[in-house]
Design an enzyme around this catalytic site. Sequence first.
Site, PDB file in Angstrom:
ATOM      1  CG  ASP A 167      -2.013   1.004   1.185  1.00 19.72           C
ATOM      2  OD1 ASP A 167      -1.881   1.997   0.447  1.00 19.72           O
ATOM      3  OD2 ASP A 167      -3.022   0.828   1.912  1.00 19.72           O
ATOM      4  CD  GLU A 224      -6.113   2.604  -0.781  1.00 19.49           C
ATOM      5  OE1 GLU A 224      -5.103   2.019  -0.331  1.00 19.49           O
ATOM      6  OE2 GLU A 224      -6.655   3.570  -0.217  1.00 19.49           O
ATOM      7  CD  GLU A 256      -8.062   1.772   2.043  1.00 15.50           C
ATOM      8  OE1 GLU A 256      -7.146   0.959   2.248  1.00 15.50           O
ATOM      9  OE2 GLU A 256      -8.012   2.956   2.432  1.00 15.50           O
ATOM     10  CG  ASP A 258      -4.324   5.516  -0.122  1.00 19.68           C
ATOM     11  OD1 ASP A 258      -3.517   4.576  -0.169  1.00 19.68           O
ATOM     12  OD2 ASP A 258      -5.146   5.676   0.810  1.00 19.68           O
ATOM     13  CG  HIS A 266      -8.021   8.305   6.723  1.00 18.37           C
ATOM     14  ND1 HIS A 266      -6.682   8.113   6.928  1.00 18.37           N
ATOM     15  CD2 HIS A 266      -8.455   7.188   6.093  1.00 18.37           C
ATOM     16  CE1 HIS A 266      -6.326   6.917   6.447  1.00 18.37           C
ATOM     17  NE2 HIS A 266      -7.387   6.338   5.936  1.00 18.37           N
TER      18      HIS A 266
END
Length: 293
Positions: free
Chosen positions: A80, A278, A186, A91, A162
């Site tokens: 990730d 993701e 994700e 991301d 976030h």
Amino acid sequence: MEQEKIIQAGKIATQVKEYAKSFIKKDMLLLEIAKKIESKIEKLGGKSAFPTNLSINEIAAHYTPTFDDETKAHGLLKIDLGVHIDGWVADTAFSVDLENSEKNKKLIYAAEAALKNAIDLIQKEKTTLGEIGKTIQETIEAEGFSPILNLSGHSMEQYDLHAGITIPNINTQNQTELTDGLYAIEPFSTTGSGKVQDGRPSGIYQIIDDKNTRSPIAREILSYITEEHGSLPFCERWLIKKFGTKAKIALHQLESQGILHQYPQLIEISKEKVAQAENTILITKDKKIVTSE
Ligand code: MN
Ligand code: MN
């Protein structure tokens, strides 16, 4: 312009992902994998938006190698990685099977299919958060696995990974419509019961309260973190590289003063394997672009 930075971060993330797929082999040190990924990001003109997560088997997320880590790549490895340009993030994550296991491959397929179906749904029509979760859950369950219910996608803003909106991996029946913005989708699939719990400390930190500290070392290191990473996550390994092992003491002080939050590793509760996929998607009033593929 912010949209150009979002697209550029995504292009770099895509290239780094392809590069990582080309070199990751069983028994490579996780430390070497992380260093290669993070230096490639810089070479392509981006910055790491967070420490590269290299989580094996039942560790679902938040494992990044320590500065002296001796763990070798094996099993079901999730990669990730994050790229940012002026705080605008791409991301993205993928999983690899390093033990020639059909089950691992199916689990990885389930996460990838769930991601694809979720993104297809978003691109096709106006949809709700609950509908996205439903698609992810149904896709993973159709393959005979479980989605992880307490991990989710998320909205992103500049220097904010976030940013408040949660994209569920299960059908929460949430009627909120997905509107313009930048989102990470994700899905996580597992052979286990489908929940994670906190594990050991990860060495991944984030500033949560940028207040004064009396310790001179801690002050020096905090001002470096603020300058270099702002409110994005960083890790002990990066600071030891810059400041040596005194960084450890400073991090401990800053954490105990409530200035830093340290993330725990996230472990599947039945200790079963987890796969992840993701991508980042940008939604504006006239287009929906997957930036990281
Ligand atoms: Mn990620
Ligand atoms: Mn994410």
